[in-house]
Design a protein around this motif. Structure first.
Motif, PDB file in Angstrom:
ATOM      1  N   LEU A 100     -92.104  39.145 -12.011  1.00  0.00           N
ATOM      2  CA  LEU A 100     -91.049  38.596 -12.853  1.00  0.00           C
ATOM      3  C   LEU A 100     -91.203  39.066 -14.295  1.00  0.00           C
ATOM      4  O   LEU A 100     -92.310  39.122 -14.831  1.00  0.00           O
ATOM      5  CB  LEU A 100     -91.092  37.062 -12.813  1.00  0.00           C
ATOM      6  N   THR A 101     -90.083  39.404 -14.912  1.00  0.00           N
ATOM      7  CA  THR A 101     -90.098  39.847 -16.302  1.00  0.00           C
ATOM      8  C   THR A 101     -89.926  38.656 -17.246  1.00  0.00           C
ATOM      9  O   THR A 101     -89.399  37.601 -16.866  1.00  0.00           O
ATOM     10  CB  THR A 101     -88.963  40.842 -16.575  1.00  0.00           C
TER      11      THR A 101
ATOM     12  N   GLU B 155     -85.646  46.547 -14.770  1.00  0.00           N
ATOM     13  CA  GLU B 155     -87.066  46.296 -14.520  1.00  0.00           C
ATOM     14  C   GLU B 155     -87.260  45.101 -13.589  1.00  0.00           C
ATOM     15  O   GLU B 155     -88.099  45.130 -12.698  1.00  0.00           O
ATOM     16  CB  GLU B 155     -87.808  46.071 -15.837  1.00  0.00           C
ATOM     17  N   GLN B 156     -86.447  44.067 -13.769  1.00  0.00           N
ATOM     18  CA  GLN B 156     -86.542  42.929 -12.860  1.00  0.00           C
ATOM     19  C   GLN B 156     -86.091  43.313 -11.453  1.00  0.00           C
ATOM     20  O   GLN B 156     -86.696  42.892 -10.463  1.00  0.00           O
ATOM     21  CB  GLN B 156     -85.719  41.751 -13.370  1.00  0.00           C
ATOM     22  N   ARG B 157     -85.051  44.128 -11.340  1.00  0.00           N
ATOM     23  CA  ARG B 157     -84.615  44.596 -10.021  1.00  0.00           C
ATOM     24  C   ARG B 157     -85.738  45.365  -9.341  1.00  0.00           C
ATOM     25  O   ARG B 157     -85.973  45.226  -8.140  1.00  0.00           O
ATOM     26  CB  ARG B 157     -83.381  45.483 -10.167  1.00  0.00           C
ATOM     27  N   ARG B 158     -86.428  46.198 -10.105  1.00  0.00           N
ATOM     28  CA  ARG B 158     -87.529  46.967  -9.535  1.00  0.00           C
ATOM     29  C   ARG B 158     -88.627  46.043  -9.027  1.00  0.00           C
ATOM     30  O   ARG B 158     -89.170  46.244  -7.934  1.00  0.00           O
ATOM     31  CB  ARG B 158     -88.096  47.923 -10.594  1.00  0.00           C
ATOM     32  N   ARG B 159     -88.951  45.031  -9.808  1.00  0.00           N
ATOM     33  CA  ARG B 159     -90.013  44.114  -9.400  1.00  0.00           C
ATOM     34  C   ARG B 159     -89.612  43.243  -8.207  1.00  0.00           C
ATOM     35  O   ARG B 159     -90.475  42.703  -7.519  1.00  0.00           O
ATOM     36  CB  ARG B 159     -90.409  43.215 -10.578  1.00  0.00           C
TER      37      ARG B 159
ATOM     38  N   LEU C 183     -81.001  37.322 -12.016  1.00  0.00           N
ATOM     39  CA  LEU C 183     -80.120  38.350 -11.473  1.00  0.00           C
ATOM     40  C   LEU C 183     -79.500  39.240 -12.545  1.00  0.00           C
ATOM     41  O   LEU C 183     -78.970  40.305 -12.224  1.00  0.00           O
ATOM     42  CB  LEU C 183     -79.021  37.691 -10.642  1.00  0.00           C
ATOM     43  N   THR C 184     -79.564  38.818 -13.790  1.00  0.00           N
ATOM     44  CA  THR C 184     -78.988  39.618 -14.882  1.00  0.00           C
ATOM     45  C   THR C 184     -80.064  40.136 -15.838  1.00  0.00           C
ATOM     46  O   THR C 184     -79.742  40.589 -16.941  1.00  0.00           O
ATOM     47  CB  THR C 184     -77.966  38.786 -15.680  1.00  0.00           C
TER      48      THR C 184
END
Length: 280
Positions: free
Chosen positions: A226-227, A133-137, A128-129
């Protein structure tokens, strides 16, 4: 085999013999069959290997209550399963949502976890932090929250949208066949709705439970969901040893796409941390 627990009945593969019990937990949209290559490798190395279908997946029960799919309920299932099979401590391994269930189990019953291995998915607070880029994925997680709408969208035109999302899955047609069973898609989406509801995904980041090492985190550079940061950031939430391994040229489904590499990593990690006692 079928194992009856207090709330659900689970389908479980268990070789029944061997040292150092290993518990393998799959994620969305898989079953225990995700682990078939590792099952063989671990069995050949002399381990007792246990791989269940988590509640809501495969041949295991699908509770009607949406709240029944919170990872803590599945973690409770695993504690009961270990008791039914007379297993005290395990090397615990999870992929995707199985990694979330594994962390819940390790948090509530740390004495029963000899080592914890997380494939693809790290600590929830790290996820979550991990940044934009993770939010986009993670866009699809918001879609999955919409009960009814998500099912209609994903199943439309013979599951065309879900097929596209699973385009990198090594066995997409097998996964889609399972989702066609009555109630299967809603049950499989239940873990997203109960485990990562919108207020968690888009609200203040909660203080997730800390994990006791040793923990192994494995991420693959071809993962579209996932990043790397979401996994490496897990170290901040581990008390004790955290080991990170990056696998090159592989997508999200590590156990199927890089079976030998995953098997080698697991066996090496287990051997480095001894044998868990058979008694709890």
């Amino acid at each position: 085999m079928r194992v009856e627990l207090s709330e659900v009945s689970l389908e479980v593969q268990d070789n029944g013999t061997g040292r150092d019990p290993v518990l393998l937990l799959h994620g969305f949209p898989d079953t225990h069959d995700l682990w078939r290559h590792q099952f063989k490798a671990l069995d050949a190395a002399g381990h007792r290997v246990i791989a269940p279908d988590l509640r809501g997946f495969g041949a295991s029960d699908r509770p009607a209550d949406p709240t029944a799919y919170h990872p803590l309920h599945s973690a409770g299932d695993m504690v009961q399963l270990m008791d039914r099979l007379d297993v005290g401590r395990v090397h615990l391994v999870g992929h995707d949502w199985g990694a979330g269930v594994a962390q819940a189990l390790a948090a509530v019953e740390p004495a029963r976890v000899a080592t914890l291995t997380l494939l693809s998915v790290g600590h929830a607070s790290s996820l979550l932090t991990a940044g934009w880029e993770q939010r986009r994925r993670s866009w699809y997680m918001q879609l999955f929250q919409r009960e009814g709408l998500a099912e209609e969208f994903l199943s439309r035109d013979d599951f065309a949208q879900l097929r596209e999302m699973l385009g990198a899955h090594p066995e997409p047609e097998e996964a889609l066949a399972r989702m066609r069973e009555p109630g299967a898609l809603t049950a499989a989406l239940g873990v997203y709705r109960a485990g990562l509801p919108a207020e968690v995904m888009f609200g203040p980041v909660p203080d997730g439970p800390r994990l006791r090492g040793p923990v192994l985190g494995v991420w693959s550079d071809g993962d579209p969901f996932l990043t790397e940061r979401s996994m490496t950031g897990t170290e901040a939430y581990v008390d004790g040893e955290f080991r990170y391994e990056r696998v090159e040229g592989v997508g999200h489904w590590l156990p199927l796409e890089a079976p030998e590499r995953v098997g080698d990593l697991l066996l090496g990690f287990f051997d480095a941390h001894g044998r868990p006692p058979r008694e709890s």
